[in-house]
Design an enzyme around this catalytic site. Structure first.
Site, PDB file in Angstrom:
ATOM      1  N   LYS A 103       0.859  -1.188   0.000  1.00 14.71           N
ATOM      2  CA  LYS A 103       0.000   0.000   0.000  1.00 14.71           C
ATOM      3  C   LYS A 103       0.885   1.225   0.000  1.00 14.71           C
ATOM      4  O   LYS A 103       2.038   1.166   0.457  1.00 14.71           O
ATOM      5  CB  LYS A 103      -0.889   0.003   1.250  1.00 14.71           C
ATOM      6  CG  LYS A 103      -2.125   0.856   1.112  1.00 14.71           C
ATOM      7  CD  LYS A 103      -3.252   0.135   0.390  1.00 14.71           C
ATOM      8  CE  LYS A 103      -4.444   1.022   0.164  1.00 14.71           C
ATOM      9  NZ  LYS A 103      -5.594   0.250  -0.362  1.00 14.71           N
ATOM     10  N   GLY A 214     -20.671   6.803   2.655  1.00 17.14           N
ATOM     11  CA  GLY A 214     -19.637   7.095   1.641  1.00 17.14           C
ATOM     12  C   GLY A 214     -20.280   6.978   0.265  1.00 17.14           C
ATOM     13  O   GLY A 214     -20.822   5.929  -0.086  1.00 17.14           O
ATOM     14  N   ASN A 217     -16.265   6.539  -5.021  1.00 17.72           N
ATOM     15  CA  ASN A 217     -16.104   5.516  -6.055  1.00 17.72           C
ATOM     16  C   ASN A 217     -16.802   4.217  -5.654  1.00 17.72           C
ATOM     17  O   ASN A 217     -17.659   3.705  -6.375  1.00 17.72           O
ATOM     18  CB  ASN A 217     -14.595   5.310  -6.294  1.00 17.72           C
ATOM     19  CG  ASN A 217     -14.329   4.208  -7.289  1.00 17.72           C
ATOM     20  OD1 ASN A 217     -15.236   3.758  -7.986  1.00 17.72           O
ATOM     21  ND2 ASN A 217     -13.099   3.750  -7.353  1.00 17.72           N
TER      22      ASN A 217
HETATM   23  P1  NAD Z   1     -13.502   7.951  -2.490  1.00 19.44           P
HETATM   24  O1  NAD Z   1     -12.569   9.008  -2.102  1.00 19.44           O
HETATM   25  O2  NAD Z   1     -13.943   7.829  -3.908  1.00 19.44           O
HETATM   26  O3  NAD Z   1     -14.839   8.021  -1.597  1.00 19.44           O
HETATM   27  C1  NAD Z   1     -14.853   8.134  -0.213  1.00 19.44           C
HETATM   28  C2  NAD Z   1     -16.235   8.634   0.189  1.00 19.44           C
HETATM   29  O4  NAD Z   1     -16.323   8.678   1.608  1.00 19.44           O
HETATM   30  C3  NAD Z   1     -16.557  10.051  -0.295  1.00 19.44           C
HETATM   31  O5  NAD Z   1     -17.917  10.116  -0.664  1.00 19.44           O
HETATM   32  C4  NAD Z   1     -16.323  10.906   0.951  1.00 19.44           C
HETATM   33  O6  NAD Z   1     -17.078  12.110   0.922  1.00 19.44           O
HETATM   34  C5  NAD Z   1     -16.827   9.950   1.996  1.00 19.44           C
HETATM   35  N1  NAD Z   1     -16.338  10.245   3.340  1.00 19.44           N
HETATM   36  C6  NAD Z   1     -15.132  10.699   3.721  1.00 19.44           C
HETATM   37  N2  NAD Z   1     -15.092  10.843   5.053  1.00 19.44           N
HETATM   38  C7  NAD Z   1     -16.294  10.452   5.515  1.00 19.44           C
HETATM   39  C8  NAD Z   1     -16.886  10.360   6.789  1.00 19.44           C
HETATM   40  N3  NAD Z   1     -16.193  10.682   7.887  1.00 19.44           N
HETATM   41  N4  NAD Z   1     -18.149   9.922   6.882  1.00 19.44           N
HETATM   42  C9  NAD Z   1     -18.845   9.580   5.787  1.00 19.44           C
HETATM   43  N5  NAD Z   1     -18.347   9.642   4.549  1.00 19.44           N
HETATM   44  C10 NAD Z   1     -17.107  10.071   4.419  1.00 19.44           C
HETATM   45  O7  NAD Z   1     -12.822   6.577  -1.983  1.00 19.44           O
HETATM   46  P2  NAD Z   1     -13.167   5.096  -2.428  1.00 19.44           P
HETATM   47  O8  NAD Z   1     -12.185   4.684  -3.459  1.00 19.44           O
HETATM   48  O9  NAD Z   1     -14.634   4.996  -2.699  1.00 19.44           O
HETATM   49  O10 NAD Z   1     -12.781   4.295  -1.096  1.00 19.44           O
HETATM   50  C11 NAD Z   1     -13.684   4.165   0.003  1.00 19.44           C
HETATM   51  C12 NAD Z   1     -13.203   3.028   0.882  1.00 19.44           C
HETATM   52  O11 NAD Z   1     -13.147   1.817   0.114  1.00 19.44           O
HETATM   53  C13 NAD Z   1     -11.803   3.189   1.470  1.00 19.44           C
HETATM   54  O12 NAD Z   1     -11.753   2.569   2.750  1.00 19.44           O
HETATM   55  C14 NAD Z   1     -10.916   2.393   0.502  1.00 19.44           C
HETATM   56  O13 NAD Z   1      -9.706   1.957   1.097  1.00 19.44           O
HETATM   57  C15 NAD Z   1     -11.857   1.247   0.225  1.00 19.44           C
HETATM   58  N6  NAD Z   1     -11.544   0.519  -1.014  1.00 19.44           N
HETATM   59  C16 NAD Z   1     -11.510   1.150  -2.205  1.00 19.44           C
HETATM   60  C17 NAD Z   1     -11.258   0.420  -3.358  1.00 19.44           C
HETATM   61  C18 NAD Z   1     -11.323   1.055  -4.712  1.00 19.44           C
HETATM   62  O14 NAD Z   1     -11.329   0.302  -5.697  1.00 19.44           O
HETATM   63  N7  NAD Z   1     -11.414   2.362  -4.829  1.00 19.44           N
HETATM   64  C19 NAD Z   1     -10.994  -0.946  -3.281  1.00 19.44           C
HETATM   65  C20 NAD Z   1     -11.027  -1.568  -2.033  1.00 19.44           C
HETATM   66  C21 NAD Z   1     -11.320  -0.810  -0.901  1.00 19.44           C
END
Ligand code: NAD
Length: 405
Positions: A103, A214, A217
């Site tokens: 990571k 959230g 993405n």
């Molecule tokens: P992102 O930045 O696209 O979205 C994150 C979302 O969470 C946003 O809508 C943001 O406004 C919201 N957010 C932030 N702080 C918050 C809070 N305190 N309360 C409520 N909402 C809040 O990120 P992402 O890529 O969607 O990732 C989200 C989670 O999924 C992370 O934990 C990431 O590690 C995990 N993840 C992502 C992927 C991927 O393919 N992108 C894969 C596996 C795991």
């Protein structure tokens, strides 16, 4: 509250109490193979130079090249990156892909930078780490606040430095520069396939009321996919606000509202609530898809969902896990639930190395099969050891990694 790495190690402690593993193997897994911090000087638009702190943790490569995303966040620090790299190690093993866990990250609020500054920062991260990256060494991908465009800058910088033409060192790239079809929605879709395979086992109805924390993405795609499959999404949130309608949200209109106003708040078809209230709403399924530690000792007792699908990494603390287990609320663990993203990243890497282009239909078909297999194997392990789904996933992963260590 403990830092995410302490949480990850507490989970490991628990797993080794459920099942016997070699002491040497577990001792090795308590530390990353490598943990690197770099300084990234970036020329800002006003001519000054600002130094940012960047990270790459190469946790374990027993199963193959290190694999894992890069996070840009003002709160990102080494313990968070180490925890995420540890979970990636287990995640690749649960999904049964031939890759290890890594990571990366940068401590930065990307919204405070101009596009040019963001590009120079991203290229700087690659320059600082290019020696240890490579299609057969370490293959980064996007995570929170990193986009396909950022992956394209990084892949381009890596190609300039090393002459590598495969494009396989970074995944999550735009389609035009070697990305895989289906990568954008893969984490949400993979999570849905996992949920669908386990739904009857965890005694959820055919049509569920779903709450999603959230709306980025992962959460945004998950919301759409659950709705397309006949479930009702009753609440969603972002970092600033949360909205709720007990009869279901019109997600297209929610997205249009967010695009126009920049926030979810004051959407005409729903009530404003707080993020804390969202987590405690009665529902069939709660999907945390934002950040770590959001369900913890303070609020776990108030969770009224019938089950939890962890699409974020580490959204429950070990204390919360214990409380929900006692309340008979099944938790589908992150290392399985969100492994669809890394699975399609692996498909992208494979396509790049073989110079192939798979259709979206092929990608989703392969993803579905892998998520169903992983769910089935995890359930078997949990039932064999009469333990939680998380411990079932840990045992499955640890057995696979130990065999190759
Ligand atoms: P992102 O930045 O696209 O979205 C994150 C979302 O969470 C946003 O809508 C943001 O406004 C919201 N957010 C932030 N702080 C918050 C809070 N305190 N309360 C409520 N909402 C809040 O990120 P992402 O890529 O969607 O990732 C989200 C989670 O999924 C992370 O934990 C990431 O590690 C995990 N993840 C992502 C992927 C991927 O393919 N992108 C894969 C596996 C795991």
């Amino acid at each position: 509250m403990q830092n995410p790495y302490q949480n990850a190690m507490a989970q490991l402690d628990k797993a080794v109490k459920v099942k016997n593993f070699s002491d040497n193997f577990i001792a090795h897994l308590r530390q990353p193979n490598r943990d690197i911090r770099i300084s990234i000087p970036v020329k800002m638009d006003d001519g000054s130079v600002k130094i940012f702190e960047g990270y790459r943790v190469q946790y374990n490569n027993a199963l193959g090249p290190y694999k894992g995303g890069i996070r840009y966040h003002s709160l990102t620090e080494i313990n968070e990156v180490k925890a995420l790299a540890f979970w990636m190690t287990l995640k690749c093993a649960v999904a049964d892909i031939p890759m290890g866990g890594g990571k990366g990250g940068i401590t930065v609020d990307p919204k405070s930078l101009s596009k040019g500054e963001l590009e120079r920062l991203s290229r700087g991260w690659v320059r600082g780490l290019s020696d240890i990256l490579g299609p057969h060494k370490d293959v980064p991908a996007p995570d929170v606040n990193t986009t396909p465009e950022i992956m394209a800058w990084m892949a381009d910088e890596y190609a300039k430095i090393t002459g590598d033409k495969t494009g396989a060192t970074f995944t999550g790239k735009p389609i035009a520069t070697g990305g895989s079809l289906g990568r954008g929605s893969a984490t949400g879709l993979g999570g849905f396939y996992v949920f669908d395979s386990l739904r009857k086992q965890i005694k959820l109805p055919e049509k569920c009321k779903v709450v999603i924390q959230g709306f980025g993405n992962v959460g945004g795609h998950a919301a759409r996919i659950f709705k397309e499959n006949g479930h009702t999404v009753i609440a969603v949130s972002d970092s600033k606000s949360a909205i709720f309608n007990k009869d279901g949200l019109d997600l297209e209109k929610v997205e249009a509202h967010k695009k126009k106003t920049g926030v979810l708040k004051d959407f005409a078809g729903a009530k404003n609530i707080t993020n804390a209230e969202l987590l405690e709403l009665p529902s069939d399924l709660l999907v945390p898809a934002a950040f770590e530690n959001v369900i913890n000792a303070n609020n776990a007792g108030n969770i009224k969902a019938k089950a939890v699908l962890e699409l974020a990494n580490g959204p429950l603390t070990p204390e919360a896990d214990e409380i929900l287990f006692k309340k008979n609320i099944p938790v589908i663990p992150d290392i399985l639930a969100n492994s669809g993203g890394v699975t399609v990243s692996y498909f992208e890497w494979e396509q790049n190395l073989k110079n192939e282009h798979w259709t979206e239909k092929e990608v989703f078909k392969k993803l579905k099969k892998m998520m169903e297999n992983a769910s089935e194997k995890m359930l078997e392990k949990a039932q064999e050891s009469k333990t939680s789904l998380r411990m079932g996933a840990f045992i499955l992963a640890l057995e696979r990694i130990q065999k190759k260590s």
